[in-house]
Design a protein around this motif. Structure first.
Motif, mmCIF file in Angstrom:
data_model
loop_
_atom_site.group_PDB
_atom_site.id
_atom_site.type_symbol
_atom_site.label_atom_id
_atom_site.label_comp_id
_atom_site.label_asym_id
_atom_site.label_seq_id
_atom_site.Cartn_x
_atom_site.Cartn_y
_atom_site.Cartn_z
ATOM 1 N N GLU A 364 -9.088 29.629 -20.664
ATOM 2 C CA GLU A 364 -9.002 29.875 -19.224
ATOM 3 C C GLU A 364 -7.779 29.154 -18.676
ATOM 4 O OE1 GLU A 364 -12.880 29.779 -16.955
ATOM 5 O OE2 GLU A 364 -13.450 28.650 -18.741
ATOM 6 N N PHE A 365 -7.039 29.854 -17.841
ATOM 7 C CA PHE A 365 -5.854 29.273 -17.223
ATOM 8 C C PHE A 365 -6.162 29.028 -15.746
ATOM 9 C CE2 PHE A 365 -4.624 31.753 -20.879
ATOM 10 C CZ PHE A 365 -3.779 30.887 -21.561
ATOM 11 N N LEU A 366 -6.199 27.760 -15.357
ATOM 12 C CA LEU A 366 -6.749 27.362 -14.053
ATOM 13 C C LEU A 366 -5.690 26.999 -13.028
ATOM 14 C CD1 LEU A 366 -9.676 25.161 -15.429
ATOM 15 C CD2 LEU A 366 -9.688 27.602 -14.868
ATOM 16 N N GLY A 367 -4.461 27.297 -13.310
ATOM 17 C CA GLY A 367 -3.412 27.048 -12.326
ATOM 18 C C GLY A 367 -2.825 25.655 -12.414
ATOM 19 N N ALA A 368 -2.009 25.323 -11.442
ATOM 20 C CA ALA A 368 -1.317 24.034 -11.422
ATOM 21 C C ALA A 368 -2.306 22.892 -11.194
ATOM 22 C CB ALA A 368 -0.254 24.027 -10.332
ATOM 23 N N PRO A 369 -2.035 21.697 -11.719
ATOM 24 C CA PRO A 369 -2.919 20.541 -11.486
ATOM 25 C C PRO A 369 -3.029 20.234 -9.998
ATOM 26 C CG PRO A 369 -1.348 20.080 -13.244
ATOM 27 C CD PRO A 369 -0.913 21.364 -12.614
ATOM 28 N N SER A 370 -4.199 19.786 -9.584
ATOM 29 C CA SER A 370 -4.446 19.488 -8.169
ATOM 30 C C SER A 370 -4.673 18.003 -7.927
ATOM 31 C CB SER A 370 -5.671 20.274 -7.684
ATOM 32 O OG SER A 370 -6.818 19.958 -8.457
ATOM 33 N N ASP A 371 -4.246 17.153 -8.895
ATOM 34 C CA ASP A 371 -4.500 15.720 -8.747
ATOM 35 C C ASP A 371 -3.441 14.994 -7.940
ATOM 36 O OD1 ASP A 371 -2.407 15.829 -10.520
ATOM 37 O OD2 ASP A 371 -3.530 15.047 -12.235
ATOM 38 N N GLY A 372 -2.380 15.698 -7.513
ATOM 39 C CA GLY A 372 -1.368 15.069 -6.673
ATOM 40 C C GLY A 372 -0.315 14.266 -7.407
ATOM 41 N N ARG A 373 -0.427 14.156 -8.732
ATOM 42 C CA ARG A 373 0.560 13.403 -9.502
ATOM 43 C C ARG A 373 1.891 14.146 -9.551
ATOM 44 N NH1 ARG A 373 -1.566 12.181 -15.293
ATOM 45 N NH2 ARG A 373 0.621 11.541 -15.430
ATOM 46 N N LYS A 374 2.988 13.371 -9.498
ATOM 47 C CA LYS A 374 4.318 13.966 -9.621
ATOM 48 C C LYS A 374 4.666 14.091 -11.096
ATOM 49 C CE LYS A 374 6.109 12.213 -5.214
ATOM 50 N NZ LYS A 374 7.176 11.395 -4.568
ATOM 51 N N ARG A 375 5.074 15.271 -11.491
ATOM 52 C CA ARG A 375 5.428 15.531 -12.887
ATOM 53 C C ARG A 375 6.840 16.081 -12.958
ATOM 54 N NH1 ARG A 375 -0.097 16.567 -12.387
ATOM 55 N NH2 ARG A 375 -1.400 15.767 -14.090
ATOM 56 N N LYS A 376 7.528 15.730 -14.043
ATOM 57 C CA LYS A 376 8.920 16.131 -14.186
ATOM 58 C C LYS A 376 9.070 17.601 -14.555
ATOM 59 C CE LYS A 376 10.737 11.578 -15.363
ATOM 60 N NZ LYS A 376 11.519 10.774 -16.341
ATOM 61 N N VAL A 377 8.035 18.188 -15.190
ATOM 62 C CA VAL A 377 8.093 19.594 -15.599
ATOM 63 C C VAL A 377 6.850 20.306 -15.077
ATOM 64 C CG1 VAL A 377 9.451 19.106 -17.669
ATOM 65 C CG2 VAL A 377 6.962 19.084 -17.807
ATOM 66 N N PRO A 378 6.928 21.614 -14.870
ATOM 67 C CA PRO A 378 5.750 22.369 -14.405
ATOM 68 C C PRO A 378 4.614 22.275 -15.418
ATOM 69 C CG PRO A 378 7.760 23.672 -14.182
ATOM 70 C CD PRO A 378 8.132 22.456 -14.986
ATOM 71 N N MET A 379 3.394 22.137 -14.909
ATOM 72 C CA MET A 379 2.212 22.015 -15.753
ATOM 73 C C MET A 379 1.166 23.035 -15.318
ATOM 74 S SD MET A 379 3.016 19.302 -17.691
ATOM 75 C CE MET A 379 1.519 18.562 -18.345
ATOM 76 N N GLU A 380 0.254 23.327 -16.236
ATOM 77 C CA GLU A 380 -0.856 24.219 -15.922
ATOM 78 C C GLU A 380 -2.116 23.689 -16.598
ATOM 79 O OE1 GLU A 380 -2.084 28.982 -15.907
ATOM 80 O OE2 GLU A 380 -0.089 28.335 -16.591
ATOM 81 N N VAL A 381 -3.237 23.763 -15.866
ATOM 82 C CA VAL A 381 -4.514 23.303 -16.406
ATOM 83 C C VAL A 381 -5.123 24.413 -17.258
ATOM 84 C CG1 VAL A 381 -6.834 22.492 -15.861
ATOM 85 C CG2 VAL A 381 -4.884 21.739 -14.479
#
Length: 443
Positions: A364-381
Motif C-alpha cells: 500500500e502506498f500511503l502518500g507523503a509522511p505527515s510527521d512534519g519532519r524535514k527531509r532532504k529527498v521526497p519520501m513516501e509511506v
C-alpha cells in the motif's frame, strides 16, 4: 569551502577563540587516533601561543585490547604535556559491544575477575582511574555502555569543577559518515551553544564541540607533517600493509565496522594478537572469516533449498537464548512498523516497488509522511501486508525491509540490529533504569 590545511586551521582557531572565551571548563576526548590527536595538538599549540595556562582535562577511554602502538602514543601525549593538561585515563570494566561472538554480545575491558587474561597490564602513569582507585563521586561504570559512560564522565568533570559551562571537544569529521554530518548540519538542530552549529548541548551547562568537523583526512596528515606533531605510528604500519588512507581506523576491533582490522593484529603485532584471541570469544574466527560470506560480508548467497525467510529462521534457532531475548523486541518493532503503521521510503524506491511489486506481498502506498519532519529527498509511506522475502534491486539494501536483510544481521552477530536501522541501546533494561536514575541525580 576549499579543504586546504591553512583554511581549516584558521577556521579551527576561530572556534577555539569562542571555546576559550565562552567556556570556563574544557575537556578533550582523546582516543589515540589521528583525528583526536590532531585536535588535541592543535589545541595545545593554541594555548601556548596565547599564553593560556589554565589546564584542560584530557580524557582517554582505554579499551585494554588495543595496539601497543596506540598505548605508546597515548602514554607519550598524556605524560609530556602535564603543564597544560589534567590526564583522565579510564581503565574500567564498562560494557563494550562485541559482534564477533554468538555467545557474547558485549565484553568488559579491565574486568577485575579476568585479570589473569588481560591483554596488557594497567598503565602506570598519572591520571589512570581503575577499579582500585575510583573517586567516591565517580559515575556508575560496571557494565555501563561505553558511550553512556563518556557522557557521564563529561558531566562528572563539569560538576566537580564548579564550572558554569563546559566544552567537551570531540574529534569527529563529517567526511567520515552521514551520521556525523547530521550531528553538525541537520536542519532541526536547536540544542547548541548560541548559534554555533559545531556545538551540541548534551546536558545543563555541558556542550560537545567539534572544532575540526570540516577537515578532510588529507588536512589531518598535512597538519601533522607541517607542525611536526607526534602521531600514532600504527598508521605507518597500516600504510605498509596496504590499508588505504581513508580506511585507516583506531577503534575497537570487535565492533561490526572494525572486524576487518582484526586480521591485521596478526601481521602488525602478533604478540598482542595472541593475547586478544584468549580475551574475547570469537576473535580468531572473525579474523579468519570476517571478510567473507560466513559472517555476512560481500555478496551473501542463499543456501540451496532455502528461502530468505527459512534461512533467517534457521539462523535464529542457532542463536543462544539470551541473544534471542535481546533481539526479539526489536524484531517485533520492525515487523509492526512495516506491516501495521507503514514506513517511509525514498520516492524512487517506492516507485520501483510500484513498477516491480514483490511476489505474494501486497503493498500500500500511503502518500507523503505527515510527521512534519524535514527531509532532504521526497519520501513516501509504504505498508506491506507481510515481510517480503527479498527486495533486492528495488532500492538500497539498507533501506528496504526484507528477510534477506534480517538474515545478514544474524550472520554478522549484529545484536543491536543496526543493519535493520536500530541504534545502540542498553544491554539490559535494569541498567537503563539505573543510568536514567543516575542522570536525574546530576540534573
Amino acid at each position: 569551502m576549499k579543504h586546504k590545511t591553512v583554511d581549516v586551521w584558521e577556521t579551527t582557531r576561530r572556534r577555539l577563540d569562542v571555546i576559550h572565551r565562552d567556556f570556563d571548563k574544557i575537556v578533550v576526548m582523546f582516543s589515540g587516533g589521528k583525528d583526536s590527536g590532531v585536535m588535541l595538538h592543535a589545541h595545545l599549540d593554541y594555548m601556548r601561543e596565547h599564553g593560556i595556562t589554565k589546564k584542560i582535562a584530557v580524557v582517554h577511554f582505554d579499551y585494554e585490547a588495543q595496539y601497543q602502538a596506540t598505548t605508546d602514543y597515548v602514554t607519550e601525549v598524556m605524560t609530556s604535556n602535564l603543564d597544560l593538561i589534567d590526564p583522565v585515563w579510564i581503565c574500567l570494566p564498562m560494557a563494550v559491544i562485541s559482534e564477533v561472538s554468538m555467545y557474547q554480545s558485549h565484553w568488559k575491558p579491565w574486568d577485575p575477575e579476568l585479570e589473569d587474561i588481560w591483554v596488557r597490564p594497567l598503565p602506570d602513569v598519572p591520571g589512570v582511574i581503575h577499579t582500585g582507585n575510583v573517586p567516591d563521586d565517580f559515575p556508575e561504570y560496571d557494565g555501563v555502555w561505553d558511550y553512556t559512560l563518556q557522557e557521564q564522565v563529561s558531566r562528572w568533570l563539569h560538576r566537580r569543577s564548579g564550572a558554569e559551562r563546559t566544552a567537551v571537544l570531540v574529534g569527529i569529521r563529517t567526511q567520515e559518515s552521514l551520521h556525523r554530518q547530521g550531528a553538525i548540519h541537520r536542519e532541526d538542530k536547536h540544542a547548541m551553544w548560541q548559534s554555533y552549529r559545531w556545538t551540541t548541548k548534551i546536558n545543563k551547562g555541558v556542550y560537545n564541540a567539534y572544532p575540526i568537523h570540516d577537515w578532510n583526512v588529507e588536512d589531518i596528515w598535512a597538519a601533522n607533517g607541517r607542525n611536526q606533531w607526534p602521531y600514532n605510528e600504527l598508521y605507518d604500519y597500516l600504510h605498509l600493509v596496504g590499508v588505504p588512507l581513508h580506511d585507516m581506523r583506531v577503534a575497537s576491533p570487535f565492533r561490526g565496522e572494525g572486524q576487518e582490522s582484526l586480521k591485521l593484529y596478526r601481521e602488525i603485532e602478533p604478540e598482542t594478537w595472541g593475547r586478544v584471541v584468549g580475551r574475547v570469544n570469537g576473535a580468531n574466527f572473525t579474523a579468519i572469516y570476517g571478510g567473507g560470506r560466513a559472517l555476512g560480508a560481500g555478496k551473501v548467497k542463499l543456501p540451496e533449498g532455502h528461502t530468505w525467510k527459512s534461512y533467517a529462521v534457521f539462523l535464529w534457532k542457532t542463536l543462544p537464548e539470551e541473544r534471542r531475548a535481546e533481539m526479539l523486541p526489536k524484531i517485533r518493532t520492525t515487523m509492526r512498523y512495516w506491516t501495521v503503521s507503514g514506513g517511509a521510503l525514498t520516492a524512487s524506491t517506492a516507485e520501483n516497488l510500484r513498477d516491480n511489486p514483490p511476489e505474494g506481498v501486497e503493498v500500500e502506498f500511503l502518500g507523503a509522511p505527515s510527521d512534519g519532519r524535514k527531509r532532504k529527498v521526497p519520501m513516501e509511506v509504504v505498508r506491506f501486508s507481510r515481510y517480503a522475502d527479498d527486495l533486492s534491486g528495488r532500492g538500497p539494501s539498507a533501506e528496504v525491509p526484507d528477510w534477506r536483510r534480517m538474515a545478514i544481521c544474524f550472520l554478522r552477530n549484529d545484536w543491536q540490529l543496526k543493519g535493520m536501522g536500530f541504534g545502540q541501546t542498553k544491554f539490559r533494561r535494569t541498567q537503563r533504569v539505573q543510568a536514567l536514575e543516575k542522570l536525574k541525580e546530576t540534573l
